[in-house]
Design a protein around this motif. Structure first.
Motif, mmCIF file in Angstrom:
data_model
loop_
_atom_site.group_PDB
_atom_site.id
_atom_site.type_symbol
_atom_site.label_atom_id
_atom_site.label_comp_id
_atom_site.label_asym_id
_atom_site.label_seq_id
_atom_site.Cartn_x
_atom_site.Cartn_y
_atom_site.Cartn_z
ATOM 1 N N LYS A 126 1.295 -1.152 -0.206
ATOM 2 C CA LYS A 126 0.195 -0.137 -0.186
ATOM 3 C C LYS A 126 0.503 1.165 0.027
ATOM 4 C CE LYS A 126 -0.849 0.381 4.999
ATOM 5 N NZ LYS A 126 -1.650 0.566 5.689
ATOM 6 N N LYS A 127 0.337 2.172 -0.666
ATOM 7 C CA LYS A 127 1.388 3.514 -0.891
ATOM 8 C C LYS A 127 0.343 4.680 -1.284
ATOM 9 C CE LYS A 127 5.237 1.568 -2.961
ATOM 10 N NZ LYS A 127 5.830 1.278 -4.478
ATOM 11 N N ARG A 128 0.529 5.643 -1.031
ATOM 12 C CA ARG A 128 0.299 7.055 -1.402
ATOM 13 C C ARG A 128 0.756 7.453 -2.966
ATOM 14 N NH1 ARG A 128 -1.297 7.410 4.190
ATOM 15 N NH2 ARG A 128 -3.421 7.886 4.093
ATOM 16 N N MET A 129 0.749 7.568 -3.734
ATOM 17 C CA MET A 129 1.395 7.367 -5.173
ATOM 18 C C MET A 129 0.340 8.653 -6.603
ATOM 19 S SD MET A 129 1.264 3.628 -7.016
ATOM 20 C CE MET A 129 3.219 4.059 -6.821
ATOM 21 N N LYS A 130 0.309 9.063 -6.930
ATOM 22 C CA LYS A 130 0.166 10.113 -8.042
ATOM 23 C C LYS A 130 -1.258 8.729 -8.933
ATOM 24 C CE LYS A 130 2.730 13.738 -8.588
ATOM 25 N NZ LYS A 130 4.101 14.081 -9.069
ATOM 26 N N LEU A 131 -2.550 8.985 -10.028
ATOM 27 C CA LEU A 131 -3.032 8.305 -10.489
ATOM 28 C C LEU A 131 -2.594 7.751 -11.228
ATOM 29 C CD1 LEU A 131 -5.581 7.580 -10.573
ATOM 30 C CD2 LEU A 131 -5.943 9.240 -11.904
ATOM 31 N N LYS A 132 -1.593 8.253 -12.132
ATOM 32 C CA LYS A 132 -1.113 7.884 -13.467
ATOM 33 C C LYS A 132 0.450 7.419 -13.482
ATOM 34 C CE LYS A 132 1.532 12.329 -14.120
ATOM 35 N NZ LYS A 132 1.869 13.509 -15.425
ATOM 36 N N ASP A 133 0.881 7.007 -12.152
ATOM 37 C CA ASP A 133 1.731 5.444 -11.194
ATOM 38 C C ASP A 133 1.570 4.697 -10.648
ATOM 39 O OD1 ASP A 133 3.604 7.845 -12.230
ATOM 40 O OD2 ASP A 133 4.394 9.476 -10.764
ATOM 41 N N ALA A 134 0.318 5.328 -10.753
ATOM 42 C CA ALA A 134 -0.349 3.693 -9.443
ATOM 43 C C ALA A 134 -0.894 2.143 -10.088
ATOM 44 C CB ALA A 134 -1.741 4.074 -9.485
ATOM 45 N N GLY A 135 -0.786 2.293 -11.825
ATOM 46 C CA GLY A 135 -1.015 1.270 -12.088
ATOM 47 C C GLY A 135 -2.576 1.386 -12.402
ATOM 48 N N LEU A 136 -3.081 1.809 -12.881
ATOM 49 C CA LEU A 136 -4.644 1.856 -12.886
ATOM 50 C C LEU A 136 -4.747 1.299 -14.218
ATOM 51 C CD1 LEU A 136 -6.134 4.308 -9.899
ATOM 52 C CD2 LEU A 136 -6.725 2.159 -9.557
ATOM 53 N N PRO A 137 -6.370 0.941 -14.507
ATOM 54 C CA PRO A 137 -6.182 0.861 -16.585
ATOM 55 C C PRO A 137 -6.985 2.006 -16.654
ATOM 56 C CG PRO A 137 -7.955 -0.162 -14.789
ATOM 57 C CD PRO A 137 -7.430 0.415 -14.023
ATOM 58 N N GLN A 138 -5.990 2.213 -18.080
ATOM 59 C CA GLN A 138 -6.569 3.626 -19.005
ATOM 60 C C GLN A 138 -7.714 4.551 -18.677
ATOM 61 O OE1 GLN A 138 -2.960 5.041 -19.799
ATOM 62 N NE2 GLN A 138 -4.087 7.499 -20.764
ATOM 63 N N VAL A 139 -8.203 3.906 -18.739
ATOM 64 C CA VAL A 139 -10.134 4.071 -18.891
ATOM 65 C C VAL A 139 -10.398 4.826 -17.291
ATOM 66 C CG1 VAL A 139 -12.318 3.748 -18.580
ATOM 67 C CG2 VAL A 139 -10.847 2.041 -19.966
ATOM 68 N N VAL A 140 -9.410 4.442 -16.750
ATOM 69 C CA VAL A 140 -9.665 5.617 -14.882
ATOM 70 C C VAL A 140 -8.978 6.635 -15.336
ATOM 71 C CG1 VAL A 140 -9.245 5.147 -12.292
ATOM 72 C CG2 VAL A 140 -10.137 3.300 -13.763
ATOM 73 N N VAL A 141 -7.754 6.982 -15.517
ATOM 74 C CA VAL A 141 -6.975 7.711 -15.315
ATOM 75 C C VAL A 141 -7.648 8.722 -16.892
ATOM 76 C CG1 VAL A 141 -4.978 8.477 -16.571
ATOM 77 C CG2 VAL A 141 -5.120 5.996 -15.202
ATOM 78 N N ASP A 142 -8.024 8.538 -17.617
ATOM 79 C CA ASP A 142 -8.557 9.364 -18.399
ATOM 80 C C ASP A 142 -10.378 9.691 -18.500
ATOM 81 O OD1 ASP A 142 -6.333 8.584 -20.538
ATOM 82 O OD2 ASP A 142 -8.061 6.552 -21.897
ATOM 83 N N GLN A 143 -10.998 9.219 -17.340
ATOM 84 C CA GLN A 143 -12.200 10.026 -16.826
ATOM 85 C C GLN A 143 -11.601 10.662 -15.756
ATOM 86 O OE1 GLN A 143 -14.532 6.812 -16.244
ATOM 87 N NE2 GLN A 143 -15.076 6.243 -18.077
ATOM 88 N N THR A 144 -10.659 11.049 -15.355
ATOM 89 C CA THR A 144 -10.456 12.284 -14.250
ATOM 90 C C THR A 144 -10.563 13.226 -14.661
ATOM 91 O OG1 THR A 144 -8.281 11.412 -13.754
ATOM 92 C CG2 THR A 144 -9.560 10.090 -12.920
ATOM 93 N N PRO A 145 -10.820 14.273 -13.662
ATOM 94 C CA PRO A 145 -10.175 15.391 -14.270
ATOM 95 C C PRO A 145 -8.850 15.926 -14.372
ATOM 96 C CG PRO A 145 -11.852 15.795 -12.684
ATOM 97 C CD PRO A 145 -11.598 14.206 -12.956
ATOM 98 N N LYS A 146 -8.427 16.594 -15.239
ATOM 99 C CA LYS A 146 -6.431 17.038 -15.958
ATOM 100 C C LYS A 146 -6.486 17.506 -14.461
ATOM 101 C CE LYS A 146 -6.677 17.545 -20.167
ATOM 102 N NZ LYS A 146 -6.430 17.761 -21.544
ATOM 103 N N LEU A 147 -7.034 18.104 -13.419
ATOM 104 C CA LEU A 147 -6.157 18.816 -12.027
ATOM 105 C C LEU A 147 -6.065 17.808 -10.905
ATOM 106 C CD1 LEU A 147 -8.897 21.804 -12.390
ATOM 107 C CD2 LEU A 147 -6.139 21.863 -12.843
#
Length: 158
Positions: free
Chosen positions: A54-75
């Motif tokens: 478990k870690k606190r990390m940035k969304l794009k570095d977390a290894g989540l699916p690309q759909v999740v990264v695309d749906q989040t606001p840019k900020l």
């Protein structure tokens, strides 16, 4: 009318408009949050999983699916969030954890977690001993305030 009163009236009008706007935006955000919480509650299910890391990390570095990264606001893409890497069945998955339970999630233990999609909302059954969460060290400013409150006879704020 003097210029001072005109300036004060304009500032007062701007403040009143800002308070009214914040009230309505807050009401709208609260309604949106309650709808999202209802969706999370409708989709939740209990899953047995082995927490790997478990870690606190940035969304794009977390290894989540690309759909999740695309749906989040840019900020919000650069903001850090609690991420849990867990083995669910034969799969190793990256899941987002709720902030209030992130500290109580044990590492390298098998747990029963309430999951809604890729979001962990609760950790229920723990196998083995419950790990003791170490208390965070207090900063100098909080220590000074606590000492001042003790000297004044007030109870320290927790």
């Amino acid at each position: 009318m003097s210029t001072l009163t005109i300036v004060l009236l304009v500032i007062l009008a701007i403040l009143i408009i800002a308070v009214v706007a914040l009230y309505f935006f807050g009401k709208k955000a609260q309604k949106k949050q309650s709808e999202q919480q209802a969706q999370i509650d409708a989709m939740k299910q209990t899953v047995s999983m082995l927490i790997i890391d478990k870690k606190r990390m940035k969304l794009k570095d977390a290894g989540l699916p690309q759909v999740v990264v695309d749906q989040t606001p840019k900020l919000l893409r650069n903001s850090k969030l609690p991420v849990v890497k867990a083995k669910v069945g034969p799969q190793v998955m990256s899941l987002i954890c709720e902030e209030k339970i992130f500290d109580s999630v044990p590492v390298k233990k098998e747990v029963k977690a309430v999951v809604s999609g890729i979001y962990i909302t609760d950790v229920k059954g723990l196998h083995g001993k419950q790990p003791v969460v170490p208390q965070k060290k207090k900063g100098k400013f909080k220590q000074l305030i606590e000492k001042a409150q003790e000297k004044a006879g007030a109870k320290p704020i927790k």
